[in-house]
Design an enzyme around this catalytic site. Structure first.
Site, PDB file in Angstrom:
ATOM      1  N   ASP A  51       0.865  -1.254   0.021  1.00  0.00           N
ATOM      2  CA  ASP A  51       0.176   0.074  -0.074  1.00  0.00           C
ATOM      3  C   ASP A  51       0.798   1.289   0.002  1.00  0.00           C
ATOM      4  O   ASP A  51       1.648   1.496   0.846  1.00  0.00           O
ATOM      5  CB  ASP A  51      -0.925  -0.111   1.376  1.00  0.00           C
ATOM      6  CG  ASP A  51      -1.970   1.035   1.078  1.00  0.00           C
ATOM      7  OD1 ASP A  51      -1.737   1.940   0.662  1.00  0.00           O
ATOM      8  OD2 ASP A  51      -3.220   0.534   1.386  1.00  0.00           O
ATOM      9  N   SER A 105      -7.116   3.983  -1.519  1.00  0.00           N
ATOM     10  CA  SER A 105      -6.887   2.316  -1.523  1.00  0.00           C
ATOM     11  C   SER A 105      -8.280   1.795  -1.937  1.00  0.00           C
ATOM     12  O   SER A 105      -8.359   0.607  -2.104  1.00  0.00           O
ATOM     13  CB  SER A 105      -6.425   2.104  -0.077  1.00  0.00           C
ATOM     14  OG  SER A 105      -5.089   2.680  -0.033  1.00  0.00           O
ATOM     15  N   THR A 160      -8.087  -1.870   1.893  1.00  0.00           N
ATOM     16  CA  THR A 160      -7.331  -2.862   1.230  1.00  0.00           C
ATOM     17  C   THR A 160      -7.866  -4.332   1.545  1.00  0.00           C
ATOM     18  O   THR A 160      -8.485  -5.164   0.568  1.00  0.00           O
ATOM     19  CB  THR A 160      -6.028  -2.921   1.159  1.00  0.00           C
ATOM     20  OG1 THR A 160      -5.566  -1.710   0.591  1.00  0.00           O
ATOM     21  CG2 THR A 160      -5.400  -3.901  -0.062  1.00  0.00           C
ATOM     22  N   GLU A 285      -1.189  -7.653   2.521  1.00  0.00           N
ATOM     23  CA  GLU A 285      -0.915  -6.117   2.516  1.00  0.00           C
ATOM     24  C   GLU A 285       0.100  -5.668   3.374  1.00  0.00           C
ATOM     25  O   GLU A 285       0.135  -6.014   4.621  1.00  0.00           O
ATOM     26  CB  GLU A 285      -2.188  -5.394   2.801  1.00  0.00           C
ATOM     27  CG  GLU A 285      -1.897  -4.009   2.433  1.00  0.00           C
ATOM     28  CD  GLU A 285      -3.150  -3.164   3.043  1.00  0.00           C
ATOM     29  OE1 GLU A 285      -3.296  -1.886   2.725  1.00  0.00           O
ATOM     30  OE2 GLU A 285      -3.733  -3.572   4.052  1.00  0.00           O
ATOM     31  N   ASP A 290       2.078   2.992   3.298  1.00  0.00           N
ATOM     32  CA  ASP A 290       1.132   3.925   3.087  1.00  0.00           C
ATOM     33  C   ASP A 290       1.203   5.095   4.050  1.00  0.00           C
ATOM     34  O   ASP A 290       1.414   6.335   3.797  1.00  0.00           O
ATOM     35  CB  ASP A 290      -0.180   3.603   2.551  1.00  0.00           C
ATOM     36  CG  ASP A 290      -0.903   4.751   2.495  1.00  0.00           C
ATOM     37  OD1 ASP A 290      -1.138   5.209   1.553  1.00  0.00           O
ATOM     38  OD2 ASP A 290      -2.105   4.614   3.287  1.00  0.00           O
ATOM     39  N   HIS A 294       2.206   8.977   3.903  1.00  0.00           N
ATOM     40  CA  HIS A 294       1.357  10.043   4.251  1.00  0.00           C
ATOM     41  C   HIS A 294       1.919  11.027   5.272  1.00  0.00           C
ATOM     42  O   HIS A 294       2.031  12.213   5.071  1.00  0.00           O
ATOM     43  CB  HIS A 294       0.216   9.531   4.984  1.00  0.00           C
ATOM     44  CG  HIS A 294      -1.030   8.912   3.993  1.00  0.00           C
ATOM     45  ND1 HIS A 294      -1.415   9.988   2.915  1.00  0.00           N
ATOM     46  CD2 HIS A 294      -1.535   7.967   3.600  1.00  0.00           C
ATOM     47  CE1 HIS A 294      -2.409   9.350   2.094  1.00  0.00           C
ATOM     48  NE2 HIS A 294      -2.351   8.120   2.719  1.00  0.00           N
ATOM     49  N   ASP A 332      -1.486  -0.325  -4.692  1.00  0.00           N
ATOM     50  CA  ASP A 332      -2.669   0.419  -5.187  1.00  0.00           C
ATOM     51  C   ASP A 332      -2.379   2.027  -5.557  1.00  0.00           C
ATOM     52  O   ASP A 332      -2.975   2.381  -6.296  1.00  0.00           O
ATOM     53  CB  ASP A 332      -3.556   0.472  -4.072  1.00  0.00           C
ATOM     54  CG  ASP A 332      -2.742   0.907  -2.344  1.00  0.00           C
ATOM     55  OD1 ASP A 332      -1.501   1.106  -2.549  1.00  0.00           O
ATOM     56  OD2 ASP A 332      -3.577   0.890  -1.345  1.00  0.00           O
ATOM     57  N   HIS A 333      -1.428   2.567  -5.020  1.00  0.00           N
ATOM     58  CA  HIS A 333      -1.014   3.921  -5.509  1.00  0.00           C
ATOM     59  C   HIS A 333       0.387   4.127  -4.995  1.00  0.00           C
ATOM     60  O   HIS A 333       0.734   3.359  -4.246  1.00  0.00           O
ATOM     61  CB  HIS A 333      -2.005   4.763  -5.183  1.00  0.00           C
ATOM     62  CG  HIS A 333      -2.433   4.692  -3.759  1.00  0.00           C
ATOM     63  ND1 HIS A 333      -1.372   5.199  -2.708  1.00  0.00           N
ATOM     64  CD2 HIS A 333      -3.529   4.161  -3.079  1.00  0.00           C
ATOM     65  CE1 HIS A 333      -1.970   4.820  -1.800  1.00  0.00           C
ATOM     66  NE2 HIS A 333      -3.172   4.181  -1.643  1.00  0.00           N
ATOM     67  N   HIS A 428      -1.781  10.978  -1.954  1.00  0.00           N
ATOM     68  CA  HIS A 428      -1.308  10.039  -2.926  1.00  0.00           C
ATOM     69  C   HIS A 428      -1.022  10.928  -4.190  1.00  0.00           C
ATOM     70  O   HIS A 428      -1.267  12.048  -4.618  1.00  0.00           O
ATOM     71  CB  HIS A 428      -2.730   9.237  -3.241  1.00  0.00           C
ATOM     72  CG  HIS A 428      -2.983   8.375  -2.318  1.00  0.00           C
ATOM     73  ND1 HIS A 428      -4.413   7.544  -2.174  1.00  0.00           N
ATOM     74  CD2 HIS A 428      -2.488   8.339  -0.799  1.00  0.00           C
ATOM     75  CE1 HIS A 428      -4.413   7.077  -1.074  1.00  0.00           C
ATOM     76  NE2 HIS A 428      -3.465   7.322  -0.233  1.00  0.00           N
TER      77      HIS A 428
END
Length: 577
Positions: A51, A105, A160, A285, A290, A294, A332-333, A428
């Site tokens: 993620d 996500s 997710t 995951e 992620d 952030h 996912d990104h 993101h």
């Protein structure tokens, strides 16, 4: 007009009362006739999602590994096959664009779990005023009799994992997601954090303090909470629920020896799921790559990357030994807009990347309590060993960076400058993400693909039928936008729900009425008085027009169609059966 309280995230342009047109939603992804007939070419399929793991995050992990650990390559490097686009469906909330080229996500997860695009925040439902559920490869595997598992370092109710075994209009409804794991699904292994969301809600959807964990135990789940509990599970366990944090599983930098790592969770899940003679499908995951992105916390990004890469090694080693397993790895990104350089300096300061001893999440909590510049300097020295913080840097940290990350964000901005890395922000980005694969699935995901192709590839090699699973779900539930009055009445968009149920909707300009027709019955609503009549007789139904959209209670649709529709307040969906 009675005041209406909005209770559902809006996605897509609202369906207006006039003109009477039906909004289009995404078509459910299915398999072709040829794919339906195709037998499984891999008994087991393992999907691993990093993620927030964009190309720079992967490079950062490799760079650290090479310079600090003496390893020139990550475990996943030799399996690289291509890259995937990640865009979401366009979505709006009150006229504000909330999704499109940059995904979250939930929408990205829906894409690679079900093969369908949707709006940001949607958990495996379509982008419509009355959304329809999309089945995932996990749900299709369950129908095929396979074992299934979800493993994450985030909350197990986070977006997710949620897209694989639940359906809600808004990802924040995590108690509903936990409830659906219990009541709707049959996922054999659930490992992650999120214990706080395993609670019930009352008939109005309000959270209670009653835990639903004993209900999982009644359904045969062995429930564990730490590394020792995880180790006690074996191939005879059958079903297991591991909750290794009240919220997310602790960052690598903050973990004690009681918290399992992702590789350990993955290995144990494989042990349990391998007992099914029909095979298994599972998703793993690395959820906190992620979160660190952030926050712009580079050292945590690196450590979470390595934690994820270790889980990739476990999956690949099993696949090679088993000889009947496909593995696909993607993201996912990307998160944070990470750049491995800054300030026109042609170098990065890798030597400093392991100076930070705890996550910025933990350090930020301490910095929030700091009162003076000297307090800040002392905390930074304590957690990083950097004793040369300037007064200006300390003042900046004390004031915060102006974002929701406050002192934590400012700390990471100061440290990132020292690491010689940059960030575009706390959100993101739309860059393509990598795809890595092993086994028969590799040929189906190589080159430049879209993230929806991941789901189709998994379904193809596993020999499962996504369309049949989706058809089953769509015969059972719909997920409408809705409003709640101050009196507690739940109202639904009339035209969208009526047409979903097979009714006809027309506008009578002479009488200024909207007329809904089904099976010989007619329900008319005067848009000036908002009075509703069923077959010419006053109905007593409460109608409401808000922003040019007509809303009606569920009773009106039951009377019109002769159905026995019921409202599930927790999952915010209508049961069709």
């Amino acid at each position: 007009m009675k005041k209406i309280i909005h209770r559902s995230m809006i996605a897509g342009t609202a369906i207006a009362l006039l003109p009477l047109t039906l909004a289009n939603g995404a078509l459910a992804a299915g398999t072709t006739a040829a794919e339906k007939e195709q037998k499984a070419v891999s008994k087991n399929v393992i999907v691993l999602i990093g993620d927030g793991m964009g190309p720079a995050q992967v490079s950062a992990g490799r760079t650290f590994s090479k310079n600090k650990l003496g390893k020139d390559h990550l475990e996943l490097d030799s399996y690289y096959v291509g890259q995937a686009t990640t865009y979401a469906d366009r979505g709006e909330d009150g006229g504000t664009i909330v999704s499109g080229e940059v995904t979250d996500s939930a929408s990205a997860g829906t894409a690679f779990a079900t093969g369908n695009k949707t709006y940001n925040a949607a958990i495996s439902v379509s982008n419509e005023d009355v959304s329809k559920p999309f089945a995932s490869v996990i749900e299709a595997s369950e129908l095929a009799g396979k074992a299934t598992g979800l493993v994450t370092t985030a909350r197990i109710t986070h977006a997710t994992p949620a897209v694989y075994a639940s359906h809600v209009r808004n990802r924040d409804n995590e108690s509903a997601i936990a409830s659906q794991y219990l009541n709707d699904g049959n996922v054999d292994v659930l490992f992650g954090g999120g214990k706080q969301f395993f609670v019930s809600k009352d008939e109005k959807g309000k959270r209670t303090d009653k835990t639903i964990i004993p209900d999982f135990e009644k359904e045969g789940y062995k429930v564990v909470y730490d590394k020792q509990g995880l180790a006690s599970l074996d191939g005879k366990t059958g079903k297991a629920l591991g909750l290794f944090g009240n919220s997310h599983v602790d960052y690598v930098l903050d973990r004690t020896n009681t918290v399992p790592n992702l590789a350990e969770m993955t290995s144990k899940a494989i042990d349990i799921l391998s007992a099914n003679p029909k095979g298994f499908t599972m998703m793993v995951e690395g959820g906190r790559i992620d979160h660190a992105g952030h926050a712009n916390d580079l050292p945590s990004v690196v450590q979470e990357m390595l934690d994820f890469d270790a889980a990739v090694k476990v999956a690949m080693e099993f696949a090679k030994k088993d000889g009947n397993t496909s593995v696909v790895v993607t993201a996912d990104h990307e998160t944070g807009g990470l750049s491995l350089s800054r300030d026109n300096i042609y170098e990065i300061n890798v030597d400093a990347w392991d100076d930070q001893q705890k996550s910025s999440e933990l350090i930020g909590g301490e910095l929030n309590k700091a009162k003076t510049v000297e307090d800040v300097k002392a905390l930074v020295a304590k957690y990083t060993g950097h004793t040369d913080l300037t007064d200006d840097e300390a003042k900046f940290i004390l004031a915060g960076d102006g974002s929701s990350y406050k002192q934590e964000g400012a700390f990471n901005a100061v440290m990132s400058k020292r690491y010689l890395v940059g960030w575009s922000g706390h959100g993101h980005s739309a860059v393509d993400v990598g795809v890595w694969a092993y086994g028969p699935i590799a040929e189906k995901v190589k080159g430049q693909i879209d993230n929806t192709e991941i789901a189709r590839a998994v379904a193809s090699v596993a020999g499962i039928d996504l369309k049949a699973a989706t058809d089953k779900l769509q015969s059972e539930y719909v997920y409408p936008k809705f409003k709640i009055t101050r009196e507690g009445a739940v109202l639904y968009p009339a035209r969208a729900l009526a047409e979903t149920l097979g009714a006809q909707v027309k506008w009578n300009g002479d009488s200024r009425e909207v007329v809904l027709s089904a099976g010989g019955s007619n329900l008319s609503v005067n848009i000036d008085t908002q009075a509703a009549a069923l077959n010419g007789q006053a109905s007593g139904f409460q109608a409401n027009i808000d922003n040019n959209v007509l809303y009606l209670p569920l009773e009106a649709f039951n009377k019109l169609t002769g159905k026995n529709l019921t409202w599930d307040a927790l999952s915010e969906r209508i049961k069709l059966k």
